[in-house]
Design an enzyme around this catalytic site. Structure first.
Site, PDB file in Angstrom:
ATOM      1  CG  HIS A  44      -8.668 -27.719  40.244  1.00  0.00           C
ATOM      2  ND1 HIS A  44      -8.911 -26.989  41.361  1.00  0.00           N
ATOM      3  CD2 HIS A  44     -10.074 -28.201  40.111  1.00  0.00           C
ATOM      4  CE1 HIS A  44     -10.144 -26.897  41.843  1.00  0.00           C
ATOM      5  NE2 HIS A  44     -10.954 -27.860  40.985  1.00  0.00           N
ATOM      6  CB  CYS A  45      -3.946 -27.278  35.271  1.00  0.00           C
ATOM      7  SG  CYS A  45      -2.384 -27.936  34.842  1.00  0.00           S
TER       8      CYS A  45
END
EC number: 3.5.1.98
Length: 697
Positions: free
Chosen positions: A196-197
């Protein structure tokens, strides 16, 4: 890191030796490790430093603390899954610890993914966190979701350890004196997750994008040019996909102004080229209500191939009621990911060949286990998931893809998965698939998984009462001891409170029990059952009072084997005579399932008989002409030197509703096996090579 353990795997080695010595039916399999080359083994990389990332807000309530699901205990759960796989195939895995390797957040392969601003900002935030926490202040910026992300000064060490573990995993599949000495597959058990980064924005527990850091390191160090990322986490890897747009030359929103971009925010694509292929729940984060912006939904539904330097394919999970129904979904819908990934690699090979440049591929798996049928309902709020067998089937398909295009090179990085059951069972099934073995339905049964996850309790201790025929419980305790012995730092971070509150003669510590005093029991294989005495059979039908009296007589007349500091039992053909102890830690709801135990036991015996021969059925890819030529697939069985030609040319096909022709169904394999997925994919194997997997084993 603890200085008490010069070799962090020493405890595990001793526990493994005890396991082998007390299980004669696996001794031959363990010894066979000397005959299996490193290229045929899967490397499992442990990351002790990853435990250092701990929720730091001491002032919050216990109920709030329970909502923090990204926690160090996730690595303990993964260790249970790893040890379960090792007990089934002790000769097919090499265990490594990255305890001596800390990477740098300012390393080139991190900066190329995230730029220089975000890593520097992250370090600064971690350094400032402790002072804020002492004041009772939230340590993360107001714009962050403080329920998802937390920081402390120790987070820096955890991230350094994660980077080091990633580097170790990549090195394991590319670095060595010869192809025979290099493993082709590695699983890296790390946290926090990464998919998700974004380029400069953390999200969903993720602080760095682990997959892209691994890819950049593989490119910088080993000249990998093209990578497929296969993501089966429940949630869309929006960060991984977003960075793929950056690699394609599109300007990230967080990146400062750069004159190299044209008026439309585009520049030349960067190497390595990366294709992203994901299956996920479209109704869960980051596209859940409250996050489901129009942009997020579009991103999680993007499907584009070989256009604008982009190769992205997203598939949404569907509901199912029976496993057969799921298998149809897999064949007709989810396997499209492999068709698209195959298309990406083939187009890349053609393009590189036309340019006269070398092609070097890699398959990276973002292995999140929160889509598991065993994940907690609070994480799966929209009732879509996958059966445990999926993790084996999907992984075997990934092996085939890698064998066709990347000389079998696969790097798997742990992403999500937040319940102990989901992680234990998912990692177990994933590693079985990573060695191209067959998943057995009984291994993923509710009872089996329930027994394994008992070892995730900080204050775990063995059952005080066991039936001799309770194979599952006996095996599960072997798994638990191995799993708890994998990382010494479990003692300081996870078991600490339980150990401190325990009496001095407690069995709570994950200490090693040598073979001479081990509570690890022999599995009850058919040969043992046939040698069991008639007196034993009569004994099992007698009242408990009579059993206790006879046990005392046996103890006085025969040699005894010490099971613990306080408890002794007779040394018999079948261990663990039923004993009377207090039941304070017993499972009152437990119901002994005789049929399940018998079936489970048969699967264990069958593995020990033929695991090596089945594993060493190799798939050789012979190339005709250039890299773009069709591949001729040959499967060789070393056991009987029989050679058969596989149907087709090995290419993935767009799935259809037509059920493929079913080929040989291995004994006890309850997962359907199809001609386009059940092939061995171990490359560069030589019978002459005798390197051991961690010579201590």
């Amino acid at each position: 890191m603890s200085s008490k353990h010069s070799d962090p795997l020493e405890r595990f080695y001793k526990q493994f030796q005890a396991f082998v010595q007390n299980n004669p039916n696996v001794i031959s399999a363990a010894r066979a490790a000397a005959q299996i080359p490193e290229s045929a083994k899967a490397v499992v990389v442990l990351s002790p430093y990853s435990l250092q990332h701990v929720f730091p807000r001491e002032w919050v309530t216990k109920s709030y603390r329970k909502t923090i699901v990204e926690r160090p205990e996730r690595l303990l759960a993964s260790s249970m899954g790893i040890s379960a796989a090792i007990t089934m195939y002790p000769s097919l895995f090499t265990l490594k610890s990255s305890h001596q390797r800390k990477g740098s957040l300012m390393a080139p392969h991190v900066l190329k993914v995230h730029g220089s601003s975000w890593p520097a900002e992250l370090i600064e935030l971690c350094q400032m966190a402790d002072a804020k926490l002492l004041k009772g202040e939230i340590e993360v910026p107001d714009t962050w979701n403080s329920g998802d992300i937390y920081l402390s000064s120790k987070t820096i060490k955890a991230l350094q350890g994660t980077i080091g573990a990633i580097e170790t995993g990549v090195d394991s599949i590319f670095k060595g004196p010869s192809a025979e000495h290099i493993s082709n597959r590695a699983f890296v058990a790390i946290r926090p997750p990464g998919h998700h980064c974004h380029y400069g924005t953390p999200s969903g527990f993720c602080l760095l994008n682990n997959a892209h850091v691994a890819i950049e390191y593989a490119y910088d160090t080993y000249n990998v040019t093209h990578v497929v990322v296969l993501d089966f986490d429940l949630h869309h890897g929006d960060g991984t996909q977003d960075i793929c747009w950056k690699r394609a030359g599109f300007k990230p929103e967080e990146e400062p102004e750069d004159s190299s971009y044209d008026d439309f925010g585009k520049k030349f694509a960067e190497f390595p080229k990366v294709g992203y292929f994901s299956m996920h729940d479209i109704n869960s984060f980051p596209t859940e209500s409250g996050f489901a912006t129009k942009e997020n939904i579009k991103n999680a539904s993007t499907c584009i191939m070989n256009s604008h330097d982009l190769n992205i394919w997203n598939i949404h999970l569907s509901k199912w009621t029976t496993e057969e129904e799921f298998n149809v979904l897999y064949r007709t819908k989810y396997r499209t990911l492999f068709a698209k990934a195959d298309e990406f690699f083939r187009s890349a090979k053609l393009e590189m060949n036309q340019q006269g440049r070398p092609f070097k591929g890699l398959v990276v798996i973002s292995a999140g286990f929160d889509a598991s049928e065993f994940e907690q309902t609070s994480m799966q709020r929209h009732s879509v998931n996958v059966p445990t067998s999926f993790y084996t089937t999907f992984t075997k398909d990934a092996l085939k893809l890698a064998q066709m295009h990347c000389h079998g090179k696969v790097l798997s990085l742990m992403e999500g998965g937040y319940s102990d059951k989901a992680i234990c069972s998912g990692v177990f099934a994933h590693l079985i698939g990573l060695q191209n073995q067959d998943w057995v339905k009984e291994w993923g049964s509710e009872q089996v998984v329930k027994e394994i996850v008992r070892g995730c309790k900080p204050a775990w201790k063995p059952y005080k009462t066991k039936r001799a025929k309770d194979v599952i419980r006996i095996w599960a305790e072997e798994v638990i001891r191995l799993g708890r012995a994998m990382i010494p730092e479990f003692d300081d971070i996870i078991f600490k409170d339980a150990v401190n509150s325990a009496p001095s003669n407690s069995l709570l510590k994950a200490t090693v029990e040598p073979a001479s005093t081990s509570t690890i029991a022999q599995r009850i294989i058919r040969s043992h059952r046939s040698n069991a005495s008639p007196e034993k059979e009569l004994h099992e039908n007698k009242p408990r009072s009579t059993e206790k009296q006879e046990q005392r007589e046996i103890r006085s007349d025969t040699k005894v084997k010490q099971l613990s500091s306080n408890n002794r039992a007779a040394e018999t053909q079948i261990p663990f005579l039923q004993q009377e102890f207090s039941s304070e830690d017993e499972d009152e709801e437990y119901v002994y399932d005789e049929e399940l135990n018998k079936t489970f036991n048969r699967t264990v015996e069958d593995i020990t008989i033929d695991d090596i021969s089945r594993h060493l059925e190799t798939l050789e890819i012979e190339k005709k002409g250039d890299e773009d030529s069709d591949h001729e697939l040959k499967e060789k069985n070393w056991k009987n030197s029989h050679q058969r030609r596989l149907q087709g040319n090995g290419m993935y096909k767009i799935p259809s509703n037509t059920k493929p022709h079913r080929i040989r169904q291995p004994q006890n394999a309850n997962t359907p096996t199809y001609d386009d997925s059940d092939i061995s994919m171990i490359s560069h194997v030589s019978r002459k090579h005798t390197t051991r997997s961690g010579g201590r084993w």
